[in-house]
Enzyme design. Structure first.
Site, mmCIF file in Angstrom:
data_model
loop_
_atom_site.group_PDB
_atom_site.id
_atom_site.type_symbol
_atom_site.label_atom_id
_atom_site.label_comp_id
_atom_site.label_asym_id
_atom_site.label_seq_id
_atom_site.Cartn_x
_atom_site.Cartn_y
_atom_site.Cartn_z
ATOM 1 N N ASP A 145 5.075 -9.618 6.200
ATOM 2 C CA ASP A 145 4.052 -8.976 7.027
ATOM 3 C C ASP A 145 2.779 -8.704 6.216
ATOM 4 O O ASP A 145 2.414 -7.552 5.960
ATOM 5 C CB ASP A 145 4.573 -7.670 7.632
ATOM 6 C CG ASP A 145 3.884 -7.368 8.971
ATOM 7 O OD1 ASP A 145 3.522 -8.319 9.678
ATOM 8 O OD2 ASP A 145 3.710 -6.190 9.305
ATOM 9 N N HIS A 180 6.096 -2.497 10.432
ATOM 10 C CA HIS A 180 5.581 -3.106 9.208
ATOM 11 C C HIS A 180 6.679 -3.238 8.157
ATOM 12 O O HIS A 180 6.744 -4.238 7.426
ATOM 13 C CB HIS A 180 4.429 -2.242 8.693
ATOM 14 C CG HIS A 180 3.564 -2.907 7.672
ATOM 15 N ND1 HIS A 180 3.160 -4.228 7.776
ATOM 16 C CD2 HIS A 180 2.987 -2.421 6.531
ATOM 17 C CE1 HIS A 180 2.382 -4.524 6.748
ATOM 18 N NE2 HIS A 180 2.270 -3.458 5.979
ATOM 19 N N PHE A 200 0.828 -1.213 0.000
ATOM 20 C CA PHE A 200 0.000 0.000 0.000
ATOM 21 C C PHE A 200 0.865 1.268 0.000
ATOM 22 O O PHE A 200 1.865 1.339 0.722
ATOM 23 C CB PHE A 200 -0.910 -0.038 1.228
ATOM 24 C CG PHE A 200 -1.854 1.113 1.355
ATOM 25 C CD1 PHE A 200 -2.671 1.495 0.302
ATOM 26 C CD2 PHE A 200 -1.954 1.807 2.549
ATOM 27 C CE1 PHE A 200 -3.556 2.550 0.430
ATOM 28 C CE2 PHE A 200 -2.841 2.861 2.699
ATOM 29 C CZ PHE A 200 -3.638 3.239 1.632
ATOM 30 N N SER A 240 3.191 -6.584 2.639
ATOM 31 C CA SER A 240 1.924 -5.952 2.978
ATOM 32 C C SER A 240 0.820 -6.417 2.027
ATOM 33 O O SER A 240 0.563 -7.623 1.932
ATOM 34 C CB SER A 240 2.103 -4.424 2.958
ATOM 35 O OG SER A 240 0.957 -3.783 3.455
ATOM 36 N N LEU A 241 0.183 -5.514 1.283
ATOM 37 C CA LEU A 241 -0.809 -5.937 0.286
ATOM 38 C C LEU A 241 -0.165 -6.798 -0.795
ATOM 39 O O LEU A 241 -0.830 -7.651 -1.403
ATOM 40 C CB LEU A 241 -1.468 -4.710 -0.356
ATOM 41 C CG LEU A 241 -2.473 -3.924 0.483
ATOM 42 C CD1 LEU A 241 -3.040 -2.761 -0.323
ATOM 43 C CD2 LEU A 241 -3.608 -4.809 0.988
#
Length: 955
Positions: A702, A789, A604, A679-680
């Site tokens: 993550d 993150h 993201f 992430s995404l």
């Protein structure tokens, strides 16, 4: 008196075995030959049949399907029972459906016959025989087929020849003893004789002749590393109870209070103390249903783990009143098979947990607290019920209030619901009015709030009054809003947008006005189709669920504007842009079909041309010759999060299409593809793997939590998306209220939780030091906002250069990892977190493996773990601290504190050193101590011995 048996030793009837309160009747155990003990092995290879194996004749083990590379569960029956049929065999077969183990049914039927007192004495010999069996596995180096070590040999016959074998011993830490009634104390006797047993489960351990006795006589927490107990017939005098009442484990569960089980019709009569021994000696099986419920509960917990949550409470009365609801922050343990997954399992011994069960199989219930605010014209009479509907058409009705019901009254009730909240389709509000109620009377539910005990989350339904007040009078009939006769409106549970008060507030802040009508019917699904990629819907599970309430469709690929940027050893610093739509760009590039290909996907508000992606490629190219492709989808990632989380579907489809072109045009194998997503981007990788079967590996850095946590596997990254899936969790605290961005749940074959997976060292720096960072203002600002993150891809990048500096230790939790239980690495080694995790691919034993490790505060993040044990020498106790520094063939460490406080000579202290260098062979250890303040007596303290053990190889 005393009796001795070969292999097992001697047994006396001296106290505490006889002649003490609770064990007045004396006796000695029968001989092993008289009891005719047998061990029946069940494995996935034996199917519904078994193989009889013996420790006396170890060739029976050698020629069986017993594998040293599996965990082993022993199941031991109790008084008057058998291990050759019934629940013992059924439990073995069910366990094999969910995990690949050796399951051994222990039968001592002959020793369990006769009087109860004789059986009580016999368990000492049975426990000794089980211990002897385990010693045989430890000491006799039972031969095992080499093919069990490799997946490629699965089809090879297990009946092997001597030249196909290797030898190894078996660790007690792989053993789980499950015993019912007298079998529970049998397991305790075995554990007392064999230190290091991983786990013992006591299923309503027998009470008569054991209640109040010393630990050596009965099951006790000291008998294994972890002891959990289920009490189902633990009655005190003057009532007869066949189970022990007092706590005897680390976790003691008391379902339904632990004495009387719902659904059992046999009575538990009262009696005089003087009659007790006579009745027990005559083996009168009164209350057998209650006693047997313990193993029935365990059986069902294998399939319904979350339906047996135990709540920490002092008494059952407090539990019933709701004083212990919901679960605390660390969660509630699951009674039964998965009790060892509780992170606080070893916090202390004798922890009491209470729960309620259903009266009939599968017995599972989910505790919920219900608040209903009524809307009525005036005071009426009747019953207020809630009816729960699941996805399979089952219903359960529960009464909330009865009698006089009043306007604006809020009714509260604790329910033990027999329908899993995850399978709940709708909840129906019902008013059953009395025969004297006026025909035109109406009752509505203005609000229904349901709090789940597992996590304390609310489910809210805004109902009648809200609809009436929002001016929808013209579009909704009165009967839709208010209950007429026995029916009212229904909430479609998956469409409930008010899953928590915080969620509702965030929606309001975003300026979203959602009509309460949404609660009455789901939004109509939409669909969009794109050339080459197929169609995408906003139906469930992609939208309209509690986890994904807002309906969104992914953008057009042209709008997302996806780019594939290739780095190779021929062009390590400048990328070549290639495209599957124009395959000539691949032909004229440095892409080589004989190399492995690694895709790196950002998340993201990120950018595929950020330094971290290209730097990761450069590091890879220094250690291997690969095609490294960075995916840039920044236009689809720099938008509202809800939109970006849907755009991942198109990005994943584009990657799958790219791989499909490689397969068709270059005969490229998907097994040579590795997708790394942050992430995404991790869920992008999952989508690509779902569309393109046979992907070799996916690494999730993550994986994003919001809109993915708790969703079905087709929505998020899952281990089914590739042949091997490894995940690094660095920001797994709940998004609300801790703003954790990463998923906490294990979703891969190997899930790594560095530093516990929530708070990374170095991320607590002051803002200025993070923003003015060596990596530049932009990277520093990102670190300040989402430091935890971002650590996941930094750890992965460092792991390329320092593979052995990121070893993950298999452990139930981070708290346990901080103790000595998971140290050092087992014989097969520890997986390397990050780039080289796939070297462990062929050694995975369980469906989900959680691994823990510590990292440094700043790059380089690699650490090497050592255990240091120091025995002090001196004349007097002193206060202060002890530091140790290690010197070795490959480097030296800084000083690490081992202990602080009162230092006692001749005491041994243990601590862990996470060293910033791999010291290699230890050549010197530096010992320092400081007494914190000026001491005029000038005390002296030395180290009698210092032992340093490497976590990597156990040396």
């Amino acid at each position: 008196k005393e009796v001795c048996y070969p292999r097992l030793g001697c047994f006396t009837d001296d106290p505490p075995w006889s002649g003490v309160p609770g064990r007045l009747l004396t006796g000695l155990p029968d001989s092993p030959e008289h009891m005719n003990l047998s061990f029946s092995l069940y494995t996935r290879e034996t199917g519904n049949n078994s193989q009889v194996i013996s420790a006396i004749n170890s060739s029976t083990i050698q020629n069986s399907h017993f594998s040293l590379h599996r965990k082993t569960s022993f199941i031991i029956h109790g008084f008057g029972s058998t291990g050759k049929k019934g629940w013992v065999v059924e439990m073995c077969l069910l366990l094999l459906e969910v995990e690949n183990i050796n399951c051994i049914a222990v039968d001592w039927e002959e020793g369990a016959k006769g009087t109860y007192i004789s059986a009580v004495n016999n368990i000492r010999v049975i426990g000794a025989e089980v211990a002897y069996f385990i010693k045989t596995l430890q000491a006799h180096n039972v031969r095992q087929p080499l093919c069990l070590l490799f997946k490629a040999c699965v089809l090879v016959s297990h009946r092997h020849h001597l030249n196909d074998q290797n030898t190894s011993s078996y660790c007690p830490c792989e053993i789980h003893l499950i015993g019912h009634s007298l079998g529970a104390h049998t397991a305790g006797e075995a554990g007392r004789r064999i230190p290091g047993i991983r786990r013992i489960t006591g299923l309503d351990p027998a009470g008569p002749c054991f209640e109040g006795t010393p630990p050596k006589v009965r099951l006790d927490p000291s008998d294994a590393n972890f002891v959990d107990v289920i009490h189902s017939n633990a009655a005190h005098f003057p009532a007869i109870g066949f189970g022990i009442y007092n706590t005897t484990g680390h976790l003691d569960f008391y379902p339904n209070g632990g004495s009387v089980m719902p659904g059992c019709t046999d009575l538990i009569p009262e009696m005089k103390q003087s009659d007790f021994e006579v009745i027990i000696a005559d083996a009168t099986m009164i209350g057998g249903c209650h006693h047997s419920r313990s193993h029935e509960f365990y059986f069902e917990s294998i399939l319904h783990p979350t339906g047996f949550l135990g709540y920490p409470c002092e008494t059952y009365k407090s539990f019933q009143s709701g004083h212990c609801f919901p679960c605390p922050r660390e969660g509630c343990p699951m009674m039964g098979h998965y009790a060892d997954r509780f992170p606080a399992e070893l916090r202390r011994v004798n922890q009491k947990y209470f729960l309620n069960t259903a009266a009939d199989p599968p017995f599972a219930t989910w505790k919920q607290k219900v608040f209903i605010k009524l809307s009525v014209v005036k005071t009426l009479r009747g019953d207020i019920n809630l009816v729960f509907h699941d996805t399979e058409g089952n219903t359960k009705e529960y009464e909330i209030a009865s009698g006089v019901i009043s306007q604006d009254q809020v009714y509260t009730k604790y329910l033990d619901v027999e329908i899993n909240p995850k399978n709940t389709k709708k909840i129906e509000f019902v008013w059953n009015k009395t025969i004297f109620t006026l025909l035109w009377a109406r009752v509505g539910a203005e609000t229904v709030n349901i709090i789940h005990g597992e996590d304390g989350h609310r489910r809210n339904g805004k109902g009648v009054q809200k609809l009436w007040e929002t001016g929808l009078k013209n579009s909704l009939k009165l009967d839709t809003l208010f209950a007429n006769n026995n029916v009212n409106f229904v909430w479609p549970w998956n469409c409930d947008i008010w899953s928590s008060p915080v969620t509702y507030t965030l929606l309001e802040m975003l300026g979203l006005w959602i009509l309460p009508l949404f609660l009455l019917r789901a939004a109509e699904g939409k669909e969009v189709c794109y050339e080459r990629l197929g169609c995408f819907s906003d139906d469930i599970p992609w939208s309209g669920t509690t986890e994904r309430p807002i309906h969104k469709l992914p953008w057009d690929p042209k709008k997302i504007d996806i780019h594939f940027l290739l780095y190779t050893r021929e062009n390590p610093t400048d990328f070549q842009e290639i495209s599957a739509v124009d395959s000539s760009t691949i032909e004229y590039s440095n892409f080589n079909a004989s190399r492995k290909t690694r895709f790196i996907v950002h998340g993201f508000i990120d950018n595929g041309e950020e330094n971290w992606l290209s730097d990761m490629c450069k590091r890879m190219l220094t250690v291997e010759d690969v095609n490294c492709i960075c995916i840039n989808w920044k236009k689809g990632a720099r938008c509202q999060y809800t939109q970006a989380s849907n755009n991942v579907r198109v990005v994943g489809a584009e990657i799958a299409y790219f791989i499909n072109v490689l397969t068709d045009k270059y005969k490229y194998s998907p097994a040579d593809v590795h997708i790394i997503g942050h992430s995404l981007g991790a869920h992008v990788a999952g989508e690509a793997g779902r569309r393109q079967p046979g992907i070799g590996r996916i690494t999730g850095l993550d994986p994003a939590q919001p809109y993915f946590q708790g969703t079905p596997i087709e929505v998020r990254l899952d281990k089914s998306d590739a042949e091997f899936v490894d995940v690094i969790h660095t920001d797994s605290a709940p998004t609300i209220p801790y703003l954790g961005f990463g998923m906490p749940m294990a979703v891969g074959h190997l899930d790594f939780y560095p530093n516990g997976g929530k708070q990374m060292p170095g991320c607590g720096k002051n803002p200025i030091s993070q923003i003015v960072d060596l990596d530049g203002i932009w990277e520093g600002t990102r670190d300040f906002v989402a430091c935890n993150h971002l650590r996941s891809y930094k750890y992965y990048s460092d792991s390329i250069i320092y593979p052995d500096g990121f070893l993950g230790y298999a452990c139930p939790s981070y708290d346990v990892f901080e103790t000595e239980r998971c140290f050092p690495c087992p014989r097969e080694g520890c997986p390397n977190m990050g780039h080289f995790a796939d070297k462990f691919k062929g050694k995975i034993k369980n469906d989900f493996v959680k691994l823990y490790l510590n990292t440094g505060e700043a790059k380089d993040f690699a650490l090497w773990r050592y255990k240091v044990t120091v025995t002090l020498s001196g004349k007097h106790n002193v206060k202060g601290y002890v530091n140790i520094a290690l010197y070795g063939s490959s480097g030296n460490t800084r000083q690490h504190q081992i202990v602080q406080g009162t230092l006692q000579p001749d005491n041994t202290y243990t601590g862990f050193v996470d060293a910033e260098v791999n010291v290699g062979t230890v050549t010197k250890v530096k010992f320092l101590w400081n007494n914190n303040w000026l001491n005029p007596t000038f005390p002296k303290l030395g180290a009698a011995t210092i032992t340093v053990q490497s976590g990597q190889n156990g040396k």
